[in-house]
Design a protein around this motif. Structure first.
Motif, PDB file in Angstrom:
ATOM      1  N   VAL A 133     -64.052  28.540  19.074  1.00 33.09           N
ATOM      2  CA  VAL A 133     -63.055  27.168  19.981  1.00 33.09           C
ATOM      3  C   VAL A 133     -62.082  27.920  21.815  1.00 33.09           C
ATOM      4  O   VAL A 133     -61.953  29.041  21.154  1.00 33.09           O
ATOM      5  N   THR A 134     -61.954  27.201  22.124  1.00 32.34           N
ATOM      6  CA  THR A 134     -61.566  28.139  23.485  1.00 32.34           C
ATOM      7  C   THR A 134     -60.015  26.800  23.633  1.00 32.34           C
ATOM      8  O   THR A 134     -60.017  25.927  24.007  1.00 32.34           O
ATOM      9  N   THR A 135     -59.923  27.779  25.166  1.00 37.13           N
ATOM     10  CA  THR A 135     -58.500  26.401  25.760  1.00 37.13           C
ATOM     11  C   THR A 135     -58.840  27.088  27.384  1.00 37.13           C
ATOM     12  O   THR A 135     -59.065  27.506  27.544  1.00 37.13           O
ATOM     13  N   ASP A 136     -58.046  25.792  27.937  1.00 36.57           N
ATOM     14  CA  ASP A 136     -58.287  25.905  29.382  1.00 36.57           C
ATOM     15  C   ASP A 136     -57.280  26.483  29.590  1.00 36.57           C
ATOM     16  O   ASP A 136     -56.710  26.971  31.214  1.00 36.57           O
ATOM     17  N   MET A 137     -55.989  26.974  28.800  1.00 34.76           N
ATOM     18  CA  MET A 137     -54.273  27.543  29.390  1.00 34.76           C
ATOM     19  C   MET A 137     -53.386  27.008  30.030  1.00 34.76           C
ATOM     20  O   MET A 137     -52.901  26.865  30.495  1.00 34.76           O
ATOM     21  N   GLY A 138     -53.861  25.470  29.453  1.00 30.39           N
ATOM     22  CA  GLY A 138     -52.753  24.376  29.540  1.00 30.39           C
ATOM     23  C   GLY A 138     -52.697  23.629  31.248  1.00 30.39           C
ATOM     24  O   GLY A 138     -52.227  23.711  32.139  1.00 30.39           O
ATOM     25  N   HIS A 139     -54.037  24.468  31.873  1.00 31.83           N
ATOM     26  CA  HIS A 139     -54.417  23.176  33.017  1.00 31.83           C
ATOM     27  C   HIS A 139     -55.692  23.440  33.900  1.00 31.83           C
ATOM     28  O   HIS A 139     -56.065  23.942  33.086  1.00 31.83           O
ATOM     29  N   LYS A 140     -56.126  22.606  34.875  1.00 32.06           N
ATOM     30  CA  LYS A 140     -57.439  22.006  35.271  1.00 32.06           C
ATOM     31  C   LYS A 140     -57.179  22.771  36.395  1.00 32.06           C
ATOM     32  O   LYS A 140     -56.604  22.885  37.231  1.00 32.06           O
ATOM     33  N   GLY A 141     -58.217  24.032  36.995  1.00 29.98           N
ATOM     34  CA  GLY A 141     -58.171  24.522  38.053  1.00 29.98           C
ATOM     35  C   GLY A 141     -59.510  25.817  38.028  1.00 29.98           C
ATOM     36  O   GLY A 141     -60.116  25.420  37.318  1.00 29.98           O
ATOM     37  N   ASN A 142     -59.059  26.460  39.510  1.00 28.62           N
ATOM     38  CA  ASN A 142     -60.459  27.295  39.695  1.00 28.62           C
ATOM     39  C   ASN A 142     -59.940  28.656  39.345  1.00 28.62           C
ATOM     40  O   ASN A 142     -58.441  29.033  39.848  1.00 28.62           O
ATOM     41  N   GLN A 143     -60.547  29.830  38.309  1.00 27.37           N
ATOM     42  CA  GLN A 143     -60.370  30.473  37.485  1.00 27.37           C
ATOM     43  C   GLN A 143     -59.847  31.655  38.477  1.00 27.37           C
ATOM     44  O   GLN A 143     -59.740  32.810  38.292  1.00 27.37           O
ATOM     45  N   GLY A 144     -61.044  31.360  39.853  1.00 26.72           N
ATOM     46  CA  GLY A 144     -60.847  32.891  41.268  1.00 26.72           C
ATOM     47  C   GLY A 144     -59.961  32.417  41.594  1.00 26.72           C
ATOM     48  O   GLY A 144     -59.550  33.362  42.899  1.00 26.72           O
ATOM     49  N   GLY A 145     -59.074  31.395  41.615  1.00 24.27           N
ATOM     50  CA  GLY A 145     -57.655  31.425  42.525  1.00 24.27           C
ATOM     51  C   GLY A 145     -57.056  29.893  42.861  1.00 24.27           C
ATOM     52  O   GLY A 145     -57.687  29.257  41.938  1.00 24.27           O
ATOM     53  N   GLY A 146     -56.221  29.185  43.753  1.00 21.83           N
ATOM     54  CA  GLY A 146     -56.266  28.093  43.509  1.00 21.83           C
ATOM     55  C   GLY A 146     -54.779  27.782  42.265  1.00 21.83           C
ATOM     56  O   GLY A 146     -55.954  27.356  41.016  1.00 21.83           O
ATOM     57  N   VAL A 147     -54.675  28.229  42.614  1.00 15.15           N
ATOM     58  CA  VAL A 147     -53.580  28.399  41.367  1.00 15.15           C
ATOM     59  C   VAL A 147     -52.140  27.190  41.789  1.00 15.15           C
ATOM     60  O   VAL A 147     -50.224  27.188  41.674  1.00 15.15           O
ATOM     61  N   ALA A 148     -51.955  25.749  42.845  1.00 16.39           N
ATOM     62  CA  ALA A 148     -50.995  25.254  43.444  1.00 16.39           C
ATOM     63  C   ALA A 148     -50.835  24.419  41.531  1.00 16.39           C
ATOM     64  O   ALA A 148     -49.010  23.789  41.507  1.00 16.39           O
ATOM     65  N   TRP A 149     -51.505  24.646  40.633  1.00 13.62           N
ATOM     66  CA  TRP A 149     -50.879  23.593  39.211  1.00 13.62           C
ATOM     67  C   TRP A 149     -49.538  24.705  38.731  1.00 13.62           C
ATOM     68  O   TRP A 149     -49.125  23.681  37.511  1.00 13.62           O
ATOM     69  N   ALA A 150     -49.270  25.250  39.194  1.00 11.13           N
ATOM     70  CA  ALA A 150     -48.158  26.459  38.850  1.00 11.13           C
ATOM     71  C   ALA A 150     -47.108  25.966  39.447  1.00 11.13           C
ATOM     72  O   ALA A 150     -46.405  26.127  39.662  1.00 11.13           O
ATOM     73  N   TYR A 151     -46.961  25.172  41.115  1.00  9.36           N
ATOM     74  CA  TYR A 151     -46.190  25.500  41.358  1.00  9.36           C
ATOM     75  C   TYR A 151     -44.881  24.470  40.957  1.00  9.36           C
ATOM     76  O   TYR A 151     -45.288  23.075  40.544  1.00  9.36           O
ATOM     77  N   ASN A 152     -44.070  24.578  40.722  1.00 12.52           N
ATOM     78  CA  ASN A 152     -42.869  24.631  40.964  1.00 12.52           C
ATOM     79  C   ASN A 152     -42.723  23.208  39.484  1.00 12.52           C
ATOM     80  O   ASN A 152     -42.404  22.819  38.559  1.00 12.52           O
ATOM     81  N   ASN A 153     -43.841  24.577  38.153  1.00 15.76           N
ATOM     82  CA  ASN A 153     -44.490  23.563  36.724  1.00 15.76           C
ATOM     83  C   ASN A 153     -44.262  24.931  35.643  1.00 15.76           C
ATOM     84  O   ASN A 153     -45.013  26.123  35.996  1.00 15.76           O
ATOM     85  N   PRO A 154     -43.223  25.032  35.464  1.00 15.28           N
ATOM     86  CA  PRO A 154     -42.309  26.422  34.554  1.00 15.28           C
ATOM     87  C   PRO A 154     -43.414  26.084  33.354  1.00 15.28           C
ATOM     88  O   PRO A 154     -43.594  27.142  32.642  1.00 15.28           O
ATOM     89  N   GLN A 155     -43.491  25.234  32.633  1.00 16.20           N
ATOM     90  CA  GLN A 155     -44.585  24.487  31.747  1.00 16.20           C
ATOM     91  C   GLN A 155     -45.846  25.076  31.931  1.00 16.20           C
ATOM     92  O   GLN A 155     -46.070  26.281  30.846  1.00 16.20           O
TER      93      GLN A 155
END
Length: 542
Positions: free
Chosen positions: A147-169
């Motif tokens: 099994v593997t996981t996306d670690m709780g979000h969809k995005g680009n492994q090399g950058g693009g961290v906008a998914w974390a913006y004001n998203n503590p969960q």
């Protein structure tokens, strides 16, 4: 005979005829059905498997089960698909779903020849994808449920961290929770499919996955019997500082890289000339960079010379590579210094790492999140590093206390390539030595954890050295048989890969033994230098 009696007899005869005819028709129908059944494909009954598609009905039935009550990991399956055997993978049940609220999981369950073991593989960079399911291919062929996981979000492994913006969960999931709940969900799915729990459970990851493995052993010591943590991204804040530092020192004021291909090759060859023989054989490889000191200033251009030498800016930048970055007050900013041997790889190429380190600070590390308008130029090197305690507490795998993991019987293989161009190999050495101090010394630590430093191996594999090692096989033997790895055999093939042999099963170009740190391999003085048996363990006395 009376007329009524005659009529009765005739009626009875007609009845017998009809009964007889009906019986023959029914027998004919039965025969036809039997023939049809004989030559038609078998159909699996509800919940049972077809001989031609073993596990298919179970896979379909799995999708109808509820996993909403999995303790600490309420799970929903979005699809279960039976996948026919192919040249690369055996038949398996592919399961996709998520752990509430948003941790995506993907799992492969072999439909036949399950070895009774559960494996979870980590991801890299900022994850956000199932691409690292590729690391399940070889284990699936050996019978592992994986099994593997996306670690709780969809995005680009090399950058693009906008998914974390004001998203503590999302930040909490990426920091530590997703790895843990994926283990819980994966074990519950496995139990439902096979009807029993796994005999052993392992975790294997490199880079970000290496950090995941360490945090599992530190914070959730009962999740896995064994962990393989490769080239761990121990501290994202240190790594991000380091990427920013390298970009600054390896570019001029206009942002142009200082090193072209020729200058980089010049430095690479000079280091090899100085350090090659430290493994006892002249083979172009650096056996242990701790045995060699190299000063790039020896390549500085003399007056009137402009070729086959380094400019002052180039020599100073290369010198800085082997040093740690510090604030004016002396606080270390970034990873431990790089060892010699990384000169031909990423650091001198000065790739644009800004999307990685800048996004980390503006969407995740600094509170409140500065957001998309913020640039790293606004970071105060002399003060803002003091604001990173919260994210370091969530994410960093620096805790040297593995006492609960050891008491639980866990085993951990930590490995890192000496020529890692992305994450300094010395960071893993620092961590391991701190663990030794916390856990009662080298002998007590080696009872459950061993560090293997792999010569001339780049980030998670590749490089000029012998870098292909079947870590999972060594871990399994340690856990199941109690046989701790006193050495590992590493092989070099022409292609980068993590498995013990490439898909072509071609013979390796050479092999080397790799010993637990602080031991290193050195040529005996006789025998084939391309064969691991011609080397033995030496100790570097401090």
């Amino acid at each position: 005979m009376p007329v009524d009696l005659v009529r009765l007899v005739k009626k009875d005869e007609r009845m017998n005829y009809l009964v007889s005819r009906s019986w023959h028709i029914s027998q004919l129908a039965i025969s036809i059905v039997a023939v049809l059944l004989l030559f038609s494909p078998p159909v699996a009954a509800q919940g049972s498997d077809s001989p031609r598609r073993p596990g298919a009905a179970r896979c379909e039935a799995l999708g109808k089960k509820s996993f909403a009550a999995v303790p600490d990991a309420p799970t929903t399956l979005t699809s279960t698909t039976f996948v026919e055997a192919s040249d690369s993978k055996p038949a398996h049940c592919e399961v996709e779903g998520y752990v509430a609220p948003q941790v995506g999981i993907l799992m492969w369950l072999p439909t036949q020849n399950w070895n009774g073991k559960f494996l979870q593989v980590g991801c890299g960079g900022f994850c956000g994808t199932f691409v690292f399911m590729r690391d399940c291919v070889a284990p699936l062929g050996k019978g592992y449920a994986c099994v593997t996981t996306d670690m709780g979000h969809k995005g680009n492994q090399g950058g693009g961290v906008a998914w974390a913006y004001n998203n503590p969960q999302a930040v909490m999931d990426f920091a530590y929770r997703a790895t843990h709940v994926t283990a819980l969900a994966g074990k519950a799915i496995l139990h439902a499919y096979y009807g029993r729990k796994s005999d052993r459970s392992y975790f294997r990851g490199c880079s970000a996955g290496g950090r995941q493995g360490l945090i599992e052993a530190q914070r959730f010591p009962w999740d896995f019997d064994g962990v393989i943590a490769g080239a761990p991204a121990i501290s994202y804040s240190d790594i991000s500082f380091d990427f920013a530092y390298r970009e600054r020192i390896f570019r001029d004021a206009r942002g142009i890289p200082l090193f072209d291909a020729g200058a980089k090759q010049l430095l690479f060859k000079a280091v090899r000339v100085k350090c090659d023989i430290n493994d006892g054989v002249k083979d172009g490889l650096i056996g242990d960079p701790r045995l060699c000191r190299f000063d790039p200033q020896v390549l500085l251009c003399k007056s009137g010379t402009t070729s086959q030498c380094l400019t002052k800016a180039q020599a100073d930048a290369a010198t800085a590579l082997y040093k740690t970055d510090r604030s004016v007050s002396g606080e270390r900013l970034g990873q431990a210094a790089y060892p010699v041997g990384v000169e031909n790889a990423v650091p001198l190429v000065a790739r644009d790492a800004r999307p990685f380190y800048e996004d980390f600070f503006k969407y995740m590390a600094l509170q409140p999140n500065p957001g998309p308008e913020w640039t790293f130029e606004k970071f105060d090197r002399e003060a803002d590093y003091q604001r990173l305690g919260e994210i370091q507490g969530l994410m960093d795998a620096t805790n040297p206390d593995f006492s609960k993991f050891k008491r639980a019987g866990g085993k951990l293989i930590l490995h890192h390539g000496w020529a890692d161009s992305g994450l300094s190999a010395n960071a893993s050495v620092e961590l391991y030595e701190s663990i030794q101090r916390a856990m009662g010394g080298p002998i007590a630590t080696q009872e459950f954890m061993r560090l293997f430093m792999v010569p001339d191996t780049d980030h998670c594999g590749g490089g000029p050295g012998a870098n292909a090692i079947d870590y999972l096989e060594y871990l399994d033997k340690w856990v199941v048989e109690g046989s701790a790895p006193d050495s590992m055999i590493a092989a070099h093939y022409t292609e980068k890969h993590l498995s013990p042999a490439p898909a072509t099963d071609s013979a390796p170009k050479f092999t080397r033994p790799v010993y637990p740190y602080p031991l290193y391999a050195k040529y005996k003085g006789s025998g084939d230098p391309n064969d691991a048996s011609s080397f033995r363990a030496f100790s570097l006395m401090k």
